[in-house]
Design a protein around this motif. Structure first.
Motif, PDB file in Angstrom:
ATOM      1  N   ILE A  43       0.826  -1.211   0.000  1.00 46.13           N
ATOM      2  CA  ILE A  43       0.000   0.000   0.000  1.00 46.13           C
ATOM      3  C   ILE A  43       0.861   1.262   0.000  1.00 46.13           C
ATOM      4  CG2 ILE A  43      -1.651   1.346   1.353  1.00 46.13           C
ATOM      5  CD1 ILE A  43      -2.727  -1.399   2.401  1.00 46.13           C
ATOM      6  N   THR A  44       1.839   1.329   0.910  1.00 45.12           N
ATOM      7  CA  THR A  44       2.605   2.567   1.084  1.00 45.12           C
ATOM      8  C   THR A  44       3.774   2.702   0.116  1.00 45.12           C
ATOM      9  OG1 THR A  44       4.006   1.534   2.790  1.00 45.12           O
ATOM     10  CG2 THR A  44       2.006   2.642   3.528  1.00 45.12           C
ATOM     11  N   GLY A  49      -3.999  -0.940  -4.459  1.00 42.03           N
ATOM     12  CA  GLY A  49      -5.388  -0.657  -4.138  1.00 42.03           C
ATOM     13  C   GLY A  49      -6.094  -1.906  -3.637  1.00 42.03           C
ATOM     14  N   LEU A 250      -6.936  -1.572   4.613  1.00 43.51           N
ATOM     15  CA  LEU A 250      -7.246  -0.419   3.770  1.00 43.51           C
ATOM     16  C   LEU A 250      -8.317   0.457   4.430  1.00 43.51           C
ATOM     17  CD1 LEU A 250      -7.285  -1.783   0.109  1.00 43.51           C
ATOM     18  CD2 LEU A 250      -5.937   0.135   0.955  1.00 43.51           C
ATOM     19  N   TYR A 251      -9.304  -0.188   5.019  1.00 45.24           N
ATOM     20  CA  TYR A 251     -10.374   0.540   5.707  1.00 45.24           C
ATOM     21  C   TYR A 251      -9.809   1.360   6.870  1.00 45.24           C
ATOM     22  CZ  TYR A 251     -14.622   1.319   8.476  1.00 45.24           C
ATOM     23  OH  TYR A 251     -15.637   1.886   9.205  1.00 45.24           O
ATOM     24  N   THR A 253      -6.712   2.449   7.278  1.00 42.44           N
ATOM     25  CA  THR A 253      -5.802   3.520   6.848  1.00 42.44           C
ATOM     26  C   THR A 253      -6.502   4.600   6.032  1.00 42.44           C
ATOM     27  OG1 THR A 253      -5.155   2.181   4.924  1.00 42.44           O
ATOM     28  CG2 THR A 253      -3.769   2.022   6.895  1.00 42.44           C
ATOM     29  N   GLN A 254      -7.463   4.214   5.194  1.00 41.00           N
ATOM     30  CA  GLN A 254      -8.090   5.191   4.295  1.00 41.00           C
ATOM     31  C   GLN A 254      -9.356   5.822   4.867  1.00 41.00           C
ATOM     32  OE1 GLN A 254      -8.647   3.522   0.379  1.00 41.00           O
ATOM     33  NE2 GLN A 254      -6.467   3.136   0.072  1.00 41.00           N
ATOM     34  N   HIS A 255     -10.209   5.025   5.520  1.00 34.98           N
ATOM     35  CA  HIS A 255     -11.473   5.563   6.030  1.00 34.98           C
ATOM     36  C   HIS A 255     -11.334   6.185   7.417  1.00 34.98           C
ATOM     37  CE1 HIS A 255     -14.913   4.182   3.320  1.00 34.98           C
ATOM     38  NE2 HIS A 255     -13.810   3.993   2.650  1.00 34.98           N
ATOM     39  N   GLY A 257      -8.161   6.644   8.906  1.00 35.40           N
ATOM     40  CA  GLY A 257      -6.943   7.452   8.915  1.00 35.40           C
ATOM     41  C   GLY A 257      -5.921   7.040   9.952  1.00 35.40           C
TER      42      GLY A 257
END
Length: 415
Positions: A43-44, A49, A250-251, A253-255, A257
């Motif tokens: 991811i980083t 994705g 992903l949830y 880190t992205q949703h 934060g």
């Protein structure tokens, strides 16, 4: 020897098993670091994705489907110590290539897919060998005690692992953190000579063909209504859990934060539920019976998965929900695993135990990559939160296999 109820394990475990347990615990601690560090590397560092992280998880699970049945024949034919040594060294070397390639600027998703598949292949064979090795170093009357000790150890690892992974990723980098897992497999390999001599002996499986031996393992599992029900229930839940896992980080880190440190801290707090589950597993089985405890813990685990996606704002509430989610999920799964593995020890003939374990794991973990791919696809389409909620709701249905079997009214089995 008199039959022993699987809910009342005697005290005391042999030193050979403790050596095996320590090595397994150390390697699992390292693997917990990779569980977080590997997808975070994708991811980083590589900008992966939902579809790519789902495929990455699927690569690690696909070997269960491809070579799982053959692994059982290998384990029933060859010395367990030799198999475990080879598997640990292959995983150590393969994982070490990830930070090496990253430092050289040559790491890509293809390399991650290949490394994950090779590690997964070695893990399939090594895990089947471990399960088959335990009854060679622990007498049957103490097998449930041994399984409970492993689940407790595993729960402690899951508690500490995310915290350690979060610190390593934040202090160094995600690829560098994977070196810890590589070193952990070396430690596990070094401890293997402490196993008793019979773990190094070749198993007696007769001269029948590979196909016939695979068929014997499958028949032992699916010809028994209780083993069949537990296997199908476990496989159904693992399918849903891997759909959930494919998008979970992903949830976060992205949703929500979260950074690596906070993610590790929250997951470690939540995983304390696993320790409590492992400690209370035997009591829970005695209190409500084998069949009911298996169904109840599957439902509880699915409920735990649901909690993680309930809130994204405010951030403090979302953090509490994620921690509570992992606590409930870990608590339910540890109790379930103690009892579902003990069912195998109680019902599977010793001479086909390797193939029985391989047959079960082939189905259970063979469904995992399919779940991961589905979870990644749903996450990339309808959304990450939708994928989490759908997989958790479907997970509840897995208990129907047990509800419709004789196990529903079974209070205990005997070893």
């Amino acid at each position: 020897m008199n039959p022993t109820d699987i809910s009342t394990p005697p005290r005391g475990l042999p030193r050979g098993y403790l050596a095996l347990l320590v090595g397994r615990t150390v390697s699992e601690l390292g693997s917990e670091v990779t569980v977080m560090a590997l997808p975070l590397t994708a991811i980083t560092l590589l900008g992966a994705g939902p579809a790519q992280t789902g495929l990455l998880l699927a690569c690690g699970r696909a070997p269960y489907l491809i070579i799982g049945l053959l692994a059982g024949v290998i384990v029933d034919r060859l010395p367990h110590r030799c198999i475990l040594l080879t598997a640990n060294l292959v995983m150590a070397v393969t994982l070490a290539t990830i930070p090496l390639l990253a430092s050289l600027g040559q790491l890509g998703m293809v390399q991650l897919y290949m490394a994950t598949t090779l590690v997964g292949t070695a893990a399939v064979i090594g895990e089947v060998a471990y399960l088959a090795c335990v009854p060679t170093v622990v007498d049957r009357a103490r097998l449930v005690r041994a399984q409970s000790s492993w689940q407790l150890s595993r729960s402690c690892v899951v508690t500490v692992g995310p915290f350690l992974a979060g610190w390593l990723v934040s202090a160094f980098s995600a690829p560098t953190a994977i070196l810890v897992d590589s070193a952990s497999f070396v430690v596990a390999a070094v401890l293997l000579p402490l196993l008793p001599a019979r773990a190094a002996e070749r198993s007696a499986t007769g001269s029948s063909s590979v196909v016939v031996q695979i068929a014997e393992g499958l028949t032992a599992v699916f010809g028994n209504p209780i083993l069949r029900a537990v296997t199908l229930a476990t496989g159904s839940f693992i399918f849903c859990y891997n759909a959930y896992s494919a998008v979970f980080l992903l949830y976060l880190t992205q949703h929500i934060g979260l950074d690596g440190w906070t993610t590790g801290l929250v997951l470690s707090i939540g995983a304390i539920g696993g320790i409590l589950g492992a400690v209370t597993a035997a009591w829970a089985g005695r209190a409500i019976g084998l069949g009911p405890v298996l169904m109840a813990t599957l439902a509880l685990s699915a409920a735990g998965m649901t909690l993680s996606a309930l809130f994204t704002e405010p951030r403090s509430v979302a953090l509490v929900c994620v921690a509570l989610s992992q606590f409930v999920l870990s608590f339910g799964q540890e109790i379930y695993n103690v009892h579902q593995v003990s069912v195998r020890y109680a019902l599977a003939p010793p001479r086909v135990l390797g193939r029985v374990n391989a047959s079960i794991r082939s189905l259970v973990w063979g469904l995992a990559p399919m779940g991961a791919l589905l979870g990644g696809a749903v996450g990339a389409g309808p959304g990450l939160r939708t994928a989490l909620l759908a997989s958790s709701l479907l997970g509840v249905a897995s208990l129907l296999w047990i509800w419709l079997s004789p196990l529903r009214r079974t209070h205990s089995l005997h070893l």
